[in-house]
Scaffold this active site. Structure first.
Site, short mmCIF file in Angstrom:
data_model
loop_
_atom_site.label_atom_id
_atom_site.label_comp_id
_atom_site.label_asym_id
_atom_site.label_seq_id
_atom_site.Cartn_x
_atom_site.Cartn_y
_atom_site.Cartn_z
CG ASP A 131 -2.27 -6.94 -4.25
OD1 ASP A 131 -1.26 -6.30 -4.58
OD2 ASP A 131 -2.24 -8.16 -4.00
CE LYS A 166 9.01 -2.72 -9.18
NZ LYS A 166 9.20 -3.40 -7.87
CG ASP A 218 -6.74 -12.42 -11.60
OD1 ASP A 218 -5.86 -11.67 -12.06
OD2 ASP A 218 -6.79 -13.65 -11.83
CG ASP A 276 6.07 -0.86 -7.11
OD1 ASP A 276 6.96 -0.96 -7.98
OD2 ASP A 276 6.32 -0.85 -5.89
N GLY A 317 0.77 -1.24 0.00
CA GLY A 317 0.00 0.00 0.00
C GLY A 317 0.80 1.29 0.00
CD1 TRP A 358 4.61 3.01 -4.74
CD2 TRP A 358 3.89 2.89 -6.85
NE1 TRP A 358 5.72 2.97 -5.56
CE2 TRP A 358 5.30 2.89 -6.86
CE3 TRP A 358 3.20 2.80 -8.05
CZ2 TRP A 358 6.03 2.82 -8.03
CZ3 TRP A 358 3.94 2.72 -9.24
CH2 TRP A 358 5.34 2.74 -9.23
#
Length: 363
Positions: free
Chosen positions: A79, A160, A95, A120, A53, A55
């Protein structure tokens, strides 16, 4: 390892606890914003692969500020894992490869689309770079896939990426949807890490493109070596490293007292993990119920052997385990348990010596 040793090694880890961030990765998003100003004018944001958490914390602080519940900014965090609540953040445990998750995000935005999507997420790395890069690339494409469902035209996507031999392919795929794509490495990202971040701006999907979760978007298969292409057929990915020499170096060790006369105080992590997978193992260790075996640790010299025998004499359980005879299968199992070091036991030495004497007698 002492409680302060990790704090001393990583200045961003220590500062994250001091400033209340759940993870040091918060500084990566802050530094991305410093260079690209991605938060400007954002009213609806999505944080994919959000746990733990950090970000989401940054989004809440930068977009909602001190307005709290009075702010008209909406932030959705997604998530698969459970995440401790964050004020001002709408959480979805789902998902990102499912269309229902995209629909749930749009539902929280009252049918409108997001201005910013960040991700991320990263796999549990194996240490095998080719495998890690491939899995991370698939995760990035999954994030891009759901982003095409929830991001409005002109929006920004940050994710990322692991820099490897196929980064040119990913760059080309992202350029299909975003005219401006930059591979960016924040100052807080360690130089020893292959991670970087793609900052994709001005979302502009191809004419007639219809987002479709059932289609493995852009998962191209190719056999030729793109590194052999030349001229306009070859895409060289621009890479930007941020920061200057005035900031903290994520690979450098700093003293605990950053300022003269400043007293160091250890701080617990801002948010502990929720039901981590290693919880059962920690409980077994705490209650001393993990199976013990004297010979299941690496022995490198005679001093280690003497130390091991001394330890066994003080532990009835280990002494009893030594008294039990071992079969050849057990000895082989001991060796196969640890491929990184040589496990030596009296039984193993005796077995090897016996086999050697048998060979000599046959000769």
């Amino acid at each position: 390892m002492g409680r302060s040793s990790k704090d001393k090694r990583d200045v961003y880890y220590r500062r994250a606890k001091e400033e209340g961030w759940r993870a040091r990765s918060a500084y990566k998003l802050l530094q991305i914003n410093d260079d690209f100003n991605i938060f400007e004018g954002v009213k609806k944001a999505v944080d994919l692969c959000a746990a733990p958490g950090s970000w989401s914390q940054v989004l809440a602080k930068k977009l909602r500020g001190d307005a709290g519940s009075e702010s008209d900014v909406k932030i959705v965090a997604v998530d698969l894992q459970a995440m401790a609540p964050i004020p001002g953040i709408i959480q979805i445990q789902g998902d990102i490869t499912k269309k229902s998750t995209a629909q749930a995000i749009i539902g929280h935005f009252d049918g409108e689309e997001a201005d910013l999507v960040v991700c991320d997420g990263a796999p549990d790395v194996t240490g095998l770079h080719d495998i890690d890069e491939y899995i991370q690339a698939q995760l990035l494409l999954a994030a891009l896939n759901i982003t095409t469902h929830v991001l409005k035209k002109g929006g920004t996507f940050v994710a990322k990426i692991f820099r490897g031999k196929d980064v040119t392919l990913l760059y080309s795929q992202l350029k299909i949807f975003f005219p401006f794509v930059t591979v960016f490495k924040p100052r807080s990202s360690r130089n020893s890490s292959i991670e970087a971040f793609v900052v994709c701006q001005k979302y502009s999907p191809p004419d007639g493109y219809v987002p479709n979760m059932s289609n493995p978007l852009l998962d191209c298969q190719y056999e030729m070596d793109y590194n052999q292409l030349e001229g306009p057929n070859r895409v060289i990915v621009p890479f930007l490293a941020c920061g200057d020499l005035s900031g903290f170096d994520s690979d450098m060790t700093y003293p605990l007292e950053l300022e003269p006369g400043e007293t160091y105080t250890y701080r617990e992590p801002t948010q502990s993990p929720i039901n981590p997978p290693y919880k059962d193992a920690c409980e077994l260790r705490r209650t001393d119920r993990l199976s013990k075996s004297l010979l299941d640790f690496p022995i490198r010299n005679s001093a280690d052997v003497d130390s091991a025998k001394s330890k066994a004499s003080n532990d009835p359980e280990l002494e009893l385990s030594l008294a039990k005879p071992k079969s050849s299968e057990d000895i082989v199992h001991e060796v196969s348990q640890d491929s990184n070091s040589t496990i030596i036991s009296d039984d193993l030495i005796f077995s090897a010596a016996s086999k050697s004497l048998e060979k000599m007698s046959l000769q």
